[in-house]
Design an enzyme around this catalytic site. Structure first.
Site: not given
Length: 708
Positions: A298, A301, A318, A338, A377, A380, A396, A574
């Site tokens: 990051e 970048e 994130c 990002s 998550k 995601e 799967e 988090c």
């Protein structure tokens, strides 16, 4: 201040305080069900009734304001009988699934029944079976367990200024009216159920929900829960053909011990790793190492964007709930995100590649499970664009194959929330106290302090700026804090105000809270100016999507010329994620668990020998042997999101075209006001394409993983 008496105890309370607040000041517990610190109007359930001397009817404590001289009694026979009656009504409408319910350990309705001695249905069950909504990738909604409290609506409005359950709010008011007008007979007769059914007409997949899980944490019953992948994980652990890999988020090291009665913020990393080994995982890696990689990529970048005129401000990527919010509601600003994957996705991709190249394990024989404090998550890991096609094999469960029968191989195969991990450990009756500390496995086991603080608000910004300072060969210059320390927005945490000279505190002023009536841990924004040698960067840390919405509008209009912005959807970052253990007394705690966990992560950072990702020997070795240079071809392949890479490339082409057609339209100029909410950006162009296995080996990737 008015003085009242609660159960014989004199108590002074501020003007405008409710009877419930007065009782708590007096040390008297009044049971509640619908009440929540973020809910402006309660009194939907009637559990908190009390007697007030001089009044004939019982009153609800959560919405009645105290008057001077009030004498309140909270535990008379009449009060207890009414509470038992209310709970009995709710039990009559509730499914009898307590033994198998996801929320059996955290169910407030069940606890009320136990406290009041209502352990069976005293009234005939009159329920209508509504379909359970499993359309979301992370959240399951069961209307049959809803008590129409409105807490999920309040949580979403407070944190995100969103209302995916708007119908639920409307129908909750109607249900309250049904009970007030018709009493028990209306409730038992089906009117309550009618309202509840109407409230859940929209499916999760059809709403604006970002599946952050704050509604799940606010729900008092099992009406909202995470979509569990425990069955899939247990099957994989039993399949000895697989190399099973667990990775744990930084927030879990300050949370895991709570399930065994330890205070919030107790660090129990070694025992958590030991528990995962006893469950049968072959490798246990640290997602904080993935956070180190994220910080390195990051920062690189950001440096490239600053030097080459890329889109500014750059937003962190994130938090998957935040990324989904931008993609859904501000697609014209996706190029500002990002391109870096989140830490657990980076760690999953690297773990699979390392095991393949170092140990010769076929990529499809590696099964990676992320232990996360976040429900988003799950979304995601399963979303489109997060997989590559490997050789022939049955798809799967949940993964689509192509016409040739090849199946998707994802960076992460399954995600368990903190609550699911605790259930998994407790299901094997493991003796927590007897566990001996164990270490994470190399090479993804030695994280820096910067990687650890990714779990708390401001940590991502802090870590990236540490790396950027290292890359530029300068030192972060911390300046005095100018703004107020606003308790409502927890701005001290946002500012990183713990005295660290290298913390990205800068010149900070609180912009404001995200809603008109913020309450702890209300969402907010902090700004800073950070000096890095010759560069002066304008940065911001944002908590909650309500605050993020305002910032996006101002960025799109060119009114906020930031260079770098961190956004976390959940309170405290988090550590306050929607997958964390649920507090049974949220009023009393007022967000304290998230604050204690965040403070514990900051304390770990302070004590670690290496606090900078670029100086972490394990990170340096990984780049030397596997990844090459930050931002290089291999790093982009494994550590960056293909959809956002495509969006960034398209944005660069558009900027070049604009620059060629006339002045004043360069990238980062803040001219996106017209395009910010225009659908059809390059995000769709980045969907995964079927291609060669990215892990570089000659092996065929053809085994089908066990499905759910």
């Amino acid at each position: 201040m008015p003085e009242i008496v609660v159960d014989g105890r004199p108590c002074e309370v501020p003007e405008g305080a409710t009877i419930l607040e007065a009782a708590r000041r007096a040390g008297v517990r009044v049971p509640t069900l619908c009440h929540h610190p973020w809910l402006e109007h309660g009194a939907a359930c009637g559990v908190c009734v009390v007697e007030v001397e001089g009044r004939g009817d019982l009153v609800t404590a959560c919405d009645h304001v105290v008057e001077p001289g009030m004498i309140v009694r909270t535990a008379t026979d009449r009060v207890t009988a009414r509470r038992r009656e209310v709970v009995s009504f709710l039990f009559a409408q509730h499914p009898g699934e307590c033994l198998v319910c996801e929320r059996r350990a955290y169910c407030e309705l069940k606890r009320l029944g136990d406290e009041l001695g209502v352990r069976s249905r005293r009234l005939p069950a009159r329920r209508r079976k509504d379909a359970v909504d499993r359309t979301g990738l992370a959240i399951v909604r069961d209307p049959n367990k809803c008590v129409m409290c409105g807490r999920c609506v309040a949580a979403c409005r407070r944190m995100h200024d969103m209302a995916p359950y708007e119908a639920l709010s409307v129908e909750a008011e109607e249900a309250r009216g049904v009970v007030e007008r018709g009493g028990a007979q209306a409730t038992i007769g089906g009117e309550w159920v009618r309202c509840r059914s109407l409230a859940f007409e929209d499916r999760v997949a059809e709403t604006q929900c970002v599946e952050c899980g704050q509604c799940v944490a606010a729900c008092p019953t099992g009406a909202l829960s995470e979509k569990s992948q425990l069955v899939r994980v247990r099957r994989s652990l039993a399949d000895r053909r697989l190399v099973t890999v667990a990775q744990t988020a930084p927030a879990l090291r300050a949370t895991f011990a709570e399930a065994w009665g330890m205070p919030s913020g107790t660090v129990s990393m070694g025992r958590m790793v030991a528990a995962l080994r006893k469950l049968g995982f072959d490798r246990v890696f640290d997602t904080a190492f993935g956070a180190d990689l994220t910080a390195v990529e990051e920062a690189h970048e950001l440096k490239e964007r600053l030097e080459m005129g890329g889109r500014l401000p750059m937003f962190t990527s994130c938090c998957p709930a935040w990324v989904r919010f931008v993609e859904n509601e501000y697609p014209g600003l996706t190029a500002h995100l990002s391109t870096c994957k989140s830490p657990h996705m980076m760690a999953g991709a690297v773990a699979r590649a390392v095991l393949h190249e170092m140990e010769g394990v076929a990529p499809e024989d590696v099964y990676i499970v992320s232990m996360m404090p976040c429900t988003a998550k799950k979304f995601e890991a399963m979303r489109e664009g997060q997989s590559r096609q490997c050789a022939a094999g049955a798809p799967e469960s949940g993964d689509a194959g192509d016409a040739s029968g090849r199946r998707a191989l994802r960076d992460v195969d399954a995600v368990l929330t903190t609550r699911e991990l605790i259930r998994l450990v407790q299901s094997v009756e493991m003796d927590y106290e007897s566990l001996e500390d164990s270490e994470f496995d190399a090479p993804l086991g030695d994280a820096s302090g910067a990687g650890t603080i990714f779990g708390t608000t401001g940590g991502v910004m802090d870590a990236a700026l540490r790396v950027l300072a290292d890359e530029l060969g300068v030192k972060l210059e911390a300046q005095a804090v100018e703004g107020p320390r606003d308790a409502d927005t927890d701005s001290e945490a946002l500012q990183g105000g713990d005295g660290c000279a290298e913390r990205a505190a800068g010149t900070v002023r609180v912009v404001g809270t995200a809603s008109a009536a913020s309450a702890a841990p209300g969402p907010g924004v902090a700004e800073a100016t950070v000096t890095l040698g010759a560069w002066t960067l304008r940065v911001a840390v944002v908590q909650g999507l309500a605050a993020a919405r305002r910032i996006l509008e101002e960025v799109a209009a060119g009114r906020r010329p930031y260079d770098f912005v961190e956004v976390m959807a959940c309170p405290g970052g988090c550590v306050g994620g929607g997958g964390q253990p649920i507090a049974m007394d949220q009023d009393a705690l007022q967000g304290e668990p998230a604050r204690s966990r965040g403070a514990a992560l900051r304390a770990i950072d302070e004590t670690l020998r290496e606090r900078h990702p670029r100086r972490n020997p394990a990170v340096a070795e990984l780049y030397r042997r596997f990844l090459g240079e930050p931002g290089g071809a291999r790093a982009r392949e494994l550590l960056h999101d293909p959809a956002r890479l495509a969006a960034q490339a398209q944005a660069q082409m558009q900027a070049q075209a604009q620059a060629g057609s006339g002045p004043g339209a360069g990238p980062g100029s803040g001219s996106e006001a017209g395009e910010a909410k225009t659908a059809g950006t390059a995000g769709a162009a980045g969907k995964a394409e079927g291609g060669a296995c990215r892990y570089g080996g000659q092996r065929q990737c053809g085994r089908a993983n066990a499905g759910e």
